[in-house]
Design a protein around this motif. Structure first.
Motif, PDB file in Angstrom:
ATOM      1  N   VAL A 114      -5.548  12.904  -3.241  1.00  0.00           N
ATOM      2  CA  VAL A 114      -6.268  12.020  -2.325  1.00  0.00           C
ATOM      3  C   VAL A 114      -7.602  12.670  -1.978  1.00  0.00           C
TER       4      VAL A 114
ATOM      5  N   TYR B 199       0.811  -1.216   0.000  1.00  0.00           N
ATOM      6  CA  TYR B 199       0.000   0.000   0.000  1.00  0.00           C
ATOM      7  C   TYR B 199       0.847   1.270   0.000  1.00  0.00           C
ATOM      8  N   ASP B 200       1.828   1.357   0.884  1.00  0.00           N
ATOM      9  CA  ASP B 200       2.640   2.580   0.968  1.00  0.00           C
ATOM     10  C   ASP B 200       3.363   2.855  -0.347  1.00  0.00           C
TER      11      ASP B 200
ATOM     12  N   ARG C 187       0.666   3.854  -2.973  1.00  0.00           N
ATOM     13  CA  ARG C 187       0.130   5.182  -2.660  1.00  0.00           C
ATOM     14  C   ARG C 187       1.135   6.257  -3.071  1.00  0.00           C
TER      15      ARG C 187
ATOM     16  N   LEU D 168      -7.730   2.757  -4.575  1.00  0.00           N
ATOM     17  CA  LEU D 168      -6.540   1.964  -4.301  1.00  0.00           C
ATOM     18  C   LEU D 168      -6.787   1.172  -3.028  1.00  0.00           C
TER      19      LEU D 168
ATOM     20  N   TYR E  49       1.068   6.547  -7.020  1.00  0.00           N
ATOM     21  CA  TYR E  49      -0.097   7.215  -7.604  1.00  0.00           C
ATOM     22  C   TYR E  49      -0.234   8.670  -7.149  1.00  0.00           C
TER      23      TYR E  49
ATOM     24  N   GLU F  31      -9.234   8.675   2.477  1.00  0.00           N
ATOM     25  CA  GLU F  31      -8.387   7.529   2.789  1.00  0.00           C
ATOM     26  C   GLU F  31      -8.830   6.965   4.127  1.00  0.00           C
TER      27      GLU F  31
ATOM     28  N   CYS G  48      -8.089   3.997  -0.527  1.00  0.00           N
ATOM     29  CA  CYS G  48      -7.772   5.388  -0.802  1.00  0.00           C
ATOM     30  C   CYS G  48      -8.442   5.786  -2.110  1.00  0.00           C
TER      31      CYS G  48
ATOM     32  N   LEU H 170      -8.684   8.261  -5.102  1.00  0.00           N
ATOM     33  CA  LEU H 170      -7.793   9.201  -5.761  1.00  0.00           C
ATOM     34  C   LEU H 170      -8.520   9.935  -6.879  1.00  0.00           C
TER      35      LEU H 170
ATOM     36  N   TRP I 159      -6.469  -1.043   3.556  1.00  0.00           N
ATOM     37  CA  TRP I 159      -6.557   0.380   3.272  1.00  0.00           C
ATOM     38  C   TRP I 159      -7.417   0.590   2.041  1.00  0.00           C
TER      39      TRP I 159
END
Length: 129
Positions: free
Chosen positions: A29, A14-15, A18, A54, A21, A32, A43, A45, A41
């Motif tokens: 964002v 994820y990190d 993220r 995401l 993107y 989230e 998110c 976008l 998670w």
């Protein structure tokens, strides 16, 4: 139908995704949240006229993602300055395919990939195309 509302992407990290993107592609964002009950998670976008959702999930199974595999072929982003975007991506160490021209529209395009290998495209933007 009125258009595309969102595209959902499940990522393996994820990190990392993220960052890609939001920081690399520059998508904003919208919302989230961490969903503890799903260990996931989500998110939302801002991708202009659509959203990208995401997601992260623990140990998602791999999926074939070559542009010619059956299913969704790729996700294309419109760009006003394709050469500048290619330069920015390559300066960040992201491999970008050779610039090609669409024989039907005369617009230039190229492919690159997200951190999980999802095929992405940059396509020269024009009004109505």
């Amino acid at each position: 139908m009125r258009g595309v509302h969102h595209i959902a992407i499940i990522c393996s990290d994820y990190d990392r995704s993220r960052h890609f993107y939001v920081e690399v592609l520059g998508l904003g964002v919208l919302h989230e949240a961490y969903r503890a009950e799903r260990q996931s998670w989500k998110c939302d976008l801002d991708a202009g006229n659509a959203r990208i959702e995401l997601f992260s999930f623990p140990t998602p199974p791999p999926r074939p993602s070559r542009p010619e595999a059956c299913g969704l072929r790729h996700l294309a982003f419109a760009t006003e300055d394709i050469e500048a975007d290619i330069g920015r991506l390559t300066s960040l160490g992201i491999a970008v395919d050779e610039l090609r021209t669409d024989p039907f529209t005369g617009r230039r395009f190229t492919f690159f990939a997200d951190p999980d290998g999802l095929p992405l495209e940059l396509y020269e933007h024009s009004e109505g195309a």
